[in-house]
Design an enzyme around this catalytic site. Structure first.
Site, PDB file in Angstrom:
ATOM      1  N   ASP A   1       0.796  -1.241   0.000  1.00 52.41           N
ATOM      2  CA  ASP A   1       0.000   0.000   0.000  1.00 52.41           C
ATOM      3  C   ASP A   1       0.827   1.288   0.000  1.00 52.41           C
ATOM      4  OD1 ASP A   1       0.744  -0.942   2.580  1.00 52.41           O
ATOM      5  OD2 ASP A   1      -0.678   0.397   3.551  1.00 52.41           O
TER       6      ASP A   1
ATOM      7  N   GLU B   1      -0.659  -2.145   5.085  1.00 53.09           N
ATOM      8  CA  GLU B   1       0.250  -2.108   6.242  1.00 53.09           C
ATOM      9  C   GLU B   1       0.095  -0.797   7.004  1.00 53.09           C
ATOM     10  OE1 GLU B   1       3.273  -1.519   8.970  1.00 53.09           O
ATOM     11  OE2 GLU B   1       3.196  -0.259   7.187  1.00 53.09           O
TER      12      GLU B   1
HETATM   13 ZN   LIG Z   1       5.077   3.616   6.460  1.00 48.89          ZN
HETATM   14 ZN   LIG Z   2       6.413   0.971   5.500  1.00 50.57          ZN
END
Ligand SMILES: [Zn+2]
Ligand SMILES: [Zn+2]
Length: 457
Positions: free
Chosen positions: A124, A190
């Site tokens: 991401d 994440e």
């Molecule tokens: Zn980051």
């Molecule tokens: Zn990262």
């Protein structure tokens, strides 16, 4: 302390063996032969890996440019996931899609039996507007929390994806040498899923990504802007902090600001809570063992100088480096918040965690020790260094909480650059040197081969 009895026995044995010289030589020969055989069994693939990493380097760079130019936020990595799935399928890897919303899992079964090694890359990007003057700079805008927002790969996850795509290609070409199975985990979100959604490593684990086949160990890396190209940094045990966030709502009794004795002032109580919270780290945590952080990052209450408001809300973050410290600091926060409010006659609600909890990113100590020579072989011994723990956090921790894990950093900034002026992670100027990815490719491939070699009989 040595036992004198054993020492005596040793002397006797030594004396005896002096009379049986040929027998002693024979045992030595058998021992040497055995050690030669066992050394021969641990095959070293680093040369072939280096050659293949050199060959695939430009492809990895091109993938990374493409992903960089087309960044997607957490749980929305549709294009990225499709690109990964297509590549994995094209090189004969079994692919599962939509694991943990947009995650992609590839399974490469080696021709020889052995352990299951997982490799993880997060996919991401972030709601940041890119300020780099690059041919492949991001101009992407998307809707984020109801507003149009620019999107940029400002943490380096584009590099992680490209590296793992390269690693998958190299390992698939060497499938006949693989003693075990490799599970490629391309993880969404994440940086956190959008409000109201689940996502990230937590969701992938919940959906069984570490099962079928059951993962024995997991390796992950993060590009690091504060480290030069070609360098690897690592730390055994807690490498990145566990995080909890909290919301504290203090309720008092409103009054005129000129006569506070008619009310209970939630602003004064909040100030006491903040001060008392700071003593947890400074007075209670054993700071020479591990660091910890308690930060209040937001405080909201009241709207005029002469009105004592009814309530104050505070938001904070807590960072700890061991599970025991996490439990301890959280318990102290509960006590401090409850009893400080009680002493002032106010009521308080503590939401802890409020919206985020990541465990400590914990590097299994024996796995780290076992694989350190592999990291050194991949980057050169002088280019691998031990670092102190980082109080930032990382959701790789959810994988490493379930199976032994090793997470390390790969330098991404051009050699000789001024580290004080470079764009750090999560800033519009964040920029990785194209030369940085090869170290990651080599390290990941070597970790797979060496782990399998060392754990297959
Ligand atoms: Zn980051
Ligand atoms: Zn990262």
């Amino acid at each position: 302390m040595r036992n004198p009895k054993c020492l005596k026995e040793m002397v006797i044995i030594t004396n005896k063996s002096n009379f049986k010289y040929p027998l002693k030589m024979l045992s030595l020969f058998i021992l040497m032969l055995y050690s030669t055989l066992t050394t021969a069994q641990i095959k070293d693939y680093s040369e072939v890996v280096t050659k293949k990493a050199d060959k695939i380097e430009q492809k990895v760079i091109d993938w990374r440019h493409d992903i960089h130019q087309n960044p997607e936020l957490g749980n929305r990595e549709f294009r990225t996931a499709a690109l990964i799935a297509k590549h994995l399928e094209s090189i004969g890897i079994d692919v599962q899609t939509k694991v943990g919303v947009t995650g992609v899992v590839g399974i490469l079964k080696g021709d020889l039996p052995g352990p299951v090694v997982a490799l993880r890359a997060d996919m991401d990007a972030l709601p940041v507007e890119e300020k780099n003057d690059l041919a492949f700079a991001s101009k992407v805008k998307t809707m984020y929390n109801g507003k149009e927002t620019s999107v940029m790969h400002a943490c380096g996850h584009d590099g992680h994806v490209a590296i793992l795509m390269g690693v998958a290609e190299i390992l698939s070409e060497l499938k006949s040498d693989l003693k075990g199975t490799v599970k490629f985990i391309f993880q969404p979100a994440e940086e956190g899923p959008p409000k109201g959604e689940e996502g990230g490593a937590y969701l992938m684990v919940k959906e069984g990504v570490l099962e079928n086949p059951k993962v024995d160990v997991i390796f992950g890396l993060h590009m690091d802007a504060l480290t030069e190209v070609g360098q690897i940094t690592y730390k055994p045990a807690g490498i990145m902090a566990g995080v909890n966030d909290m919301k504290i709502t203090v309720k008092g009794k409103p009054a005129h600001g000129s006569s506070p004795w008619f009310g209970i002032d939630p602003i004064a109580v909040s100030a006491q809570i903040i001060t008392n919270l700071q003593t947890i780290v400074s007075r209670n945590v054993a700071l020479t063992d591990n660091a910890a952080v308690v930060t209040i990052g937001a405080i909201n209450g009241g709207n005029r100088s002469n009105i004592i408001p009814e309530q104050v809300e505070m938001l904070g973050t807590i960072r700890t480096l061991t599970d025991a410290d996490e439990a301890f600091v959280l318990r102290r926060i509960r006590e401090v918040v409850e009893f400080t409010a009680k002493a002032a006659g106010a009521s308080v609600t503590l939401e802890l965690p409020y919206s985020v909890r990541f465990p400590v990113t914990y590097n299994n100590e024996s796995l780290t020790k076992m694989m350190l020579p592999t990291l050194e072989k991949s980057a050169g011994k002088d280019n691998v260094s031990l670092i102190p723990a980082i109080t930032g956090s990382e959701d790789f921790s959810f994988f490493a909480e379930q199976v032994p894990g090793l997470y390390f950093f790969v330098g991404s900034t051009t050699k000789g650059a001024n580290m004080k002026t470079i764009g750090d992670h999560h800033t519009p100027q964040f920029l990785m040197d194209d030369k940085s990815f090869k170290t990651g490719v080599k390290a990941m491939c070597n970790l797979v081969f060496d782990y399998m070699e060392k754990n297959t009989q």
